[in-house]
Design a protein around this motif. Structure first.
Motif, mmCIF file in Angstrom:
data_model
loop_
_atom_site.group_PDB
_atom_site.id
_atom_site.type_symbol
_atom_site.label_atom_id
_atom_site.label_comp_id
_atom_site.label_asym_id
_atom_site.label_seq_id
_atom_site.Cartn_x
_atom_site.Cartn_y
_atom_site.Cartn_z
ATOM 1 N N ILE A 92 64.341 49.965 73.444
ATOM 2 C CA ILE A 92 62.829 49.377 73.026
ATOM 3 C C ILE A 92 62.100 50.843 72.752
ATOM 4 C CG2 ILE A 92 60.841 48.011 73.458
ATOM 5 C CD1 ILE A 92 63.452 46.494 73.197
ATOM 6 N N PRO A 93 61.593 50.884 71.882
ATOM 7 C CA PRO A 93 60.646 52.213 71.486
ATOM 8 C C PRO A 93 59.742 52.418 72.758
ATOM 9 C CG PRO A 93 60.965 51.195 69.599
ATOM 10 C CD PRO A 93 61.617 50.456 70.701
ATOM 11 N N ASP A 94 59.232 53.647 73.268
ATOM 12 C CA ASP A 94 58.367 53.582 74.501
ATOM 13 C C ASP A 94 56.912 53.289 74.009
ATOM 14 O OD1 ASP A 94 60.075 54.492 76.359
ATOM 15 O OD2 ASP A 94 60.087 56.628 75.956
ATOM 16 N N PRO A 95 56.240 53.730 72.950
ATOM 17 C CA PRO A 95 54.975 53.183 72.820
ATOM 18 C C PRO A 95 54.867 51.737 72.396
ATOM 19 C CG PRO A 95 55.758 55.171 71.311
ATOM 20 C CD PRO A 95 56.798 54.442 72.040
ATOM 21 N N PRO A 96 53.946 51.083 73.215
ATOM 22 C CA PRO A 96 54.157 49.659 72.991
ATOM 23 C C PRO A 96 53.225 49.265 71.712
ATOM 24 C CG PRO A 96 52.427 50.311 74.598
ATOM 25 C CD PRO A 96 53.100 51.164 74.427
ATOM 26 N N SER A 97 52.772 50.245 70.740
ATOM 27 C CA SER A 97 52.334 49.901 69.524
ATOM 28 C C SER A 97 53.321 50.062 68.442
ATOM 29 C CB SER A 97 51.273 51.278 69.291
ATOM 30 O OG SER A 97 51.705 52.365 69.289
ATOM 31 N N THR A 98 54.668 50.466 68.875
ATOM 32 C CA THR A 98 55.698 50.544 68.061
ATOM 33 C C THR A 98 56.775 49.611 68.104
ATOM 34 O OG1 THR A 98 55.313 52.889 67.800
ATOM 35 C CG2 THR A 98 57.628 51.985 67.202
#
Length: 208
Positions: A92-98
């Protein structure tokens, strides 16, 4: 039919909320709704027996998803390709906006199989994630995926399910069956001992 030994958001560095952050979602989520689309493959088309040539169906070409929108929720997020971590989980990509697209699976808009997109519900460093709204979406809501080729692929929400992470259906990660889209984030109670939420929220959407 391919099956992939995957879980979502497990293992160090992949938790939807790391230890020490605010506990934004605890307890059971809202009731499930809708019938999740079947993952079985479509039947083969009938073959004419009178000698006449059959019509050739148009070729449906998928595209790499680069942006996800839920217009009714004000969500617009970039999508990046992700793979599988050594422990067998979907990265899962680290930034929660991505949002991450599981690249070993089908492209968005393919003739068969569902494209799987997943993202953090929140993180301690950055707060609420764009997919936190999955716990609230209802049937018929619009989902739009923009592809790398510029196309906008439109879907509507058909079902939502909440599973214990150990019970997440592997059929979500097959390349067979009718075309569609699956969105996944974390839900349920937060376990401070592991730094993980206990459940996954899964939203099924079908093309329109």
């Amino acid at each position: 039919m391919r099956r992939w030994p995957l879980r979502v958001a497990t293992g160090a560095g992949l938790a939807c909320l790391v230890a020490g952050g605010a506990l934004l979602f605890t307890g059971p989520g809202p009731a499930d709704f809708g019938a999740a689309p079947a993952a079985s493959a479509r039947p083969a088309p009938a073959v004419p027996t009178d000698g006449t040539p059959s019509a050739v169906p148009p070729v449906v070409v998928g595209t790499v998803p680069v942006e996800l929108a839920l217009p009714g929720r004000g969500v617009l997020a970039p999508v990046v390709p992700v793979g599988t971590a050594p422990g067998g989980s979907m990265v899962i990509p680290d930034p929660p906006s991505t949002v991450g697209w599981w690249a070993p699976g089908p492209l968005a808009g393919s003739a068969t199989g569902v494209a799987v997109l997943a993202g953090h519900v929140d993180t301690a460093a950055d707060g609420l994630g764009v997919l936190a709204v999955l716990r609230e979406v209802g049937p018929g809501e619009e989902v739009v995926v923009r592809g790398a080729d510029g196309r906008e692929l439109r879907y509507v929400v058909a079902a939502r399910r909440e599973y214990r992470k150990a019970d997440l259906p592997l059929d979500l990660f097959t390349g067979d069956g009718p075309p569609g889209l699956v969105l996944i984030t974390c839900g349920g109670a937060f376990d401070p001992a592991t730094g993980h939420y206990q459940d996954n929220v899964v939203v099924h959407a079908v093309p329109v």
